[in-house]
Design a protein around this motif. Structure first.
Motif, PDB file in Angstrom:
ATOM      1  N   LEU A 223       0.786  -1.229   0.000  1.00  9.85           N
ATOM      2  CA  LEU A 223       0.000   0.000   0.000  1.00  9.85           C
ATOM      3  C   LEU A 223       0.821   1.283   0.000  1.00  9.85           C
ATOM      4  N   THR A 224       2.129   1.171   0.293  1.00 10.87           N
ATOM      5  CA  THR A 224       2.938   2.400   0.272  1.00 10.87           C
ATOM      6  C   THR A 224       4.134   2.271  -0.657  1.00 10.87           C
ATOM      7  N   GLY A 225       4.397   1.040  -1.145  1.00 10.75           N
ATOM      8  CA  GLY A 225       5.515   0.841  -2.063  1.00 10.75           C
ATOM      9  C   GLY A 225       6.861   0.688  -1.371  1.00 10.75           C
ATOM     10  N   ASP A 226       6.875   0.715  -0.027  1.00 11.43           N
ATOM     11  CA  ASP A 226       8.130   0.561   0.708  1.00 11.43           C
ATOM     12  C   ASP A 226       7.868  -0.311   1.945  1.00 11.43           C
ATOM     13  N   ALA A 227       8.518  -1.481   1.953  1.00 12.14           N
ATOM     14  CA  ALA A 227       8.268  -2.448   3.032  1.00 12.14           C
ATOM     15  C   ALA A 227       8.804  -1.982   4.384  1.00 12.14           C
ATOM     16  N   THR A 228       9.670  -0.953   4.404  1.00 15.83           N
ATOM     17  CA  THR A 228      10.173  -0.476   5.702  1.00 15.83           C
ATOM     18  C   THR A 228       9.316   0.666   6.270  1.00 15.83           C
ATOM     19  N   ASN A 229       8.277   1.033   5.542  1.00 14.98           N
ATOM     20  CA  ASN A 229       7.357   2.038   6.080  1.00 14.98           C
ATOM     21  C   ASN A 229       6.490   1.445   7.183  1.00 14.98           C
ATOM     22  N   THR A 230       5.942   2.294   8.002  1.00 12.58           N
ATOM     23  CA  THR A 230       4.940   1.867   8.979  1.00 12.58           C
ATOM     24  C   THR A 230       3.725   1.312   8.238  1.00 12.58           C
ATOM     25  N   ASP A 231       3.220   0.218   8.728  1.00  5.53           N
ATOM     26  CA  ASP A 231       1.987  -0.354   8.187  1.00  5.53           C
ATOM     27  C   ASP A 231       0.906   0.734   8.195  1.00  5.53           C
ATOM     28  N   PRO A 232       0.256   0.975   7.051  1.00  8.04           N
ATOM     29  CA  PRO A 232      -0.786   2.024   7.049  1.00  8.04           C
ATOM     30  C   PRO A 232      -1.957   1.730   7.981  1.00  8.04           C
ATOM     31  N   ALA A 233      -2.021   0.519   8.518  1.00  7.33           N
ATOM     32  CA  ALA A 233      -3.037   0.233   9.539  1.00  7.33           C
ATOM     33  C   ALA A 233      -2.807   1.067  10.795  1.00  7.33           C
ATOM     34  N   CYS A 234      -1.592   1.576  10.954  1.00  9.87           N
ATOM     35  CA  CYS A 234      -1.279   2.378  12.135  1.00  9.87           C
ATOM     36  C   CYS A 234      -1.747   3.814  11.940  1.00  9.87           C
ATOM     37  N   SER A 235      -2.422   4.351  12.960  1.00 10.74           N
ATOM     38  CA  SER A 235      -2.930   5.715  12.857  1.00 10.74           C
ATOM     39  C   SER A 235      -1.793   6.733  12.796  1.00 10.74           C
ATOM     40  N   LEU A 236      -0.576   6.316  13.120  1.00  8.44           N
ATOM     41  CA  LEU A 236       0.579   7.222  13.052  1.00  8.44           C
ATOM     42  C   LEU A 236       1.195   7.254  11.648  1.00  8.44           C
TER      43      LEU A 236
END
Lengths: 390, 108
Positions: free
Chosen positions: A334-347
């Motif tokens: 969903l963001t194209g980068d596996a090291t990003n925070t999971d978009p399930a997180c409100s942060l």
């Protein structure tokens, strides 16, 4: 004494065993007579001619026992599609593994189930698509499954094996949750796993047809809460929330390469069953290396082990060892980068838009689903839509 | 929500809640495995899709759950072993076993 005992946190242990995974998910085959549109198998499934042989799976079981794995989940596809399931199970029992058969049930007969019990099978997890037979047929694109599953549930009880009913929940059956709970009680199950489906692979492809509204989701929370109290001591509930409507992400796999591993039909060893969706990871095969070496040092396992790989907002977050930044596969998808925070997180900076899209989809007329079948997903950029069940 | 009338013919497989009291003779069902894990040097309970790590006292109690001893017998045994008041121990065991039973780890 609650919950899982994470092997990594047990002190005084033998150094290898202390780091050993608690659970192994063995996807024995990707063959399955059902075609559920939310299947957790990858879009590109492995062909039967690439599957590990009987003796290769037996070696895996032996190695798993040696390295300290406690629980084995025999899964697929449909694991009973393997004619040598008995032989593989026998090796697992001999290796001291606690064995769980995760099955759709439709290929089983009572004799075979009895044989599996005699070999030492510990537990059966039976999936149901819905309690309404007609709707179950539509969801699985398979005729007569519901009736067969009821029969299988009865055999499990007659044979004396413990039973978990597993009901994946989504837009097409969410209204029937109270009846699903009644069903689990009726068939004498000890446990009911009500899992809002997780939107990876096939489910992500079919998200617009499967995502429930926020309102419908909230209703399930109340229904489960009431049923848990009413059925205390009768039915144990495992309730998996949909992370699209959550504030924090789930601790996916209890942390990457921390307590669980997964093996594909062809022998690829994965940190989680969806991890092949992340490009750039190198997956070792049990045909080439020992399971222990792969677990301890394999590229894919080391990639996101611990917390060093994290970026902000995870890096400085006091929840980073609680939810481990959520799911790597979802972050990539969903963001194209596996090291990003999971978009399930409100942060996550992606969170707001992402949750909005889901709820919008849920309020629209559902598109036809793409059923799970070999080669059925089509090309990534050109998603063909097949016709629903006749 | 629960329609109790429609499935009366299947009531024989429905489970009932075990209420643990002093007379209960607890036992670990066949599919629950209490085992000492050598590599990790801990006692573990292996259960469907769960692994529990019981504390030392729970392990002592569970080892005595053989379906023949009652809670009272178990309490008596432990009271002697640890020189502690029997009634207090029995009450602790009852609440522990009730919790385990509700989790599906104990039957009688």
């Amino acid at each position: 004494m609650t919950g899982m005992a994470p092997a990594t946190k047990i002190e005084n242990a033998d150094p290898t065993c202390a780091l050993a995974p608690v659970g192994l998910l063995a996807e024995l085959t990707h063959r399955c007579p059902l075609q559920c549109s939310y299947c957790s198998n990858p879009l590109e499934m492995e062909r039967p001619n690439t599957e590990l042989s009987t003796s290769e799976w037996q070696s895996v079981m032996h190695q798993a026992g040696e390295m300290g794995v406690l629980q084995l989940h025999l899964s697929g596809g449909e694991p009973t599609a393997r004619k040598d399931l008995e032989e593989i199970l026998e090796s697992a029992v001999k290796a001291g593994l606690y064995t769980n058969l995760i099955t759709a049930g439709v290929l089983l007969n009572k004799e075979r189930l009895q044989k599996l019990a005699d070999i030492g099978l510990d537990h059966v997890q039976l999936s149901i698509q819905d309690v309404d037979p007609a709707n179950a047929d539509i969801i699985s694109n398979y005729k007569g499954g519901a009736q067969k599953k009821r029969e299988v549930a009865r055999w499990v009880r007659e044979i004396g094996l413990p039973l978990t009913v597993n009901a994946p929940l989504h837009r097409m059956n969410i209204e029937n949750l109270p009846n699903i709970i009644d069903y689990a009680v009726e068939v004498g199950a000890e446990r009911l796993e009500v899992a809002h489906i997780q939107y990876y692979a096939w489910a992500l492809k079919n998200r617009a047809a499967l995502m429930p509204t926020h309102e419908a989701f909230m209703k399930t929370v109340d229904i489960i809460k009431e049923a848990k109290e009413r059925l205390k001591g009768i039915l144990v509930f495992d309730f998996v929330l949909p992370d699209y409507y959550a504030k924090y992400p789930k601790p996916c796999m209890g942390g990457w390469a921390s307590g669980l591993l997964s093996i594909t039909p062809s022998g690829k060893v994965l940190p989680c069953h969806a991890s092949e969706s992340i490009p750039g990871l190198k997956f070792d095969n049990v045909k080439d290396k020992s399971l222990l070496d792969i677990w301890m040092e394999g590229n894919a396992f080391q990639a996101f082990r611990g917390t060093d790989w994290m970026k902000e907002p995870c890096r400085s977050c006091d929840r980073k060892e609680i939810d481990f930044g959520g799911c790597r596969c979802q972050a990539y998808a969903l963001t194209g980068d596996a090291t990003n925070t999971d978009p399930a997180c409100s942060l996550s900076p992606f969170h707001e838009e992402w949750a909005k899209i889901a709820d919008e989809e849920a309020h629209k007329e559902p598109p036809p689903v793409v059923f799970r079948r070999m080669g059925g997903a089509g090309k990534k950029d050109n998603i063909p839509q097949t016709e629903p069940a006749e | 929500m629960a329609d109790d009338t429609k499935t009366k013919d299947q009531s024989d497989v429905r489970r009932t809640r075990l209420i643990v009291d002093a007379e209960t003779k607890p036992i670990l069902p066949r599919h629950i495995k209490l085992r000492h894990d050598k590599g990790r040097d801990v006692w573990l309970i292996l259960a469907p899709e769960r692994v529990y790590d019981p504390d030392d006292i729970a392990v002592e109690v569970l080892k005595l759950c053989d379906g023949k001893r009652s809670v009272t017998d178990i309490a008596k045994h432990l009271a002697e072993q640890y020189q502690a008041p029997k009634t207090e121990i029995a009450n602790d065991i009852i609440s522990m076993l009730q919790d385990l039973s509700d989790k599906g780890v104990i039957s009688a």
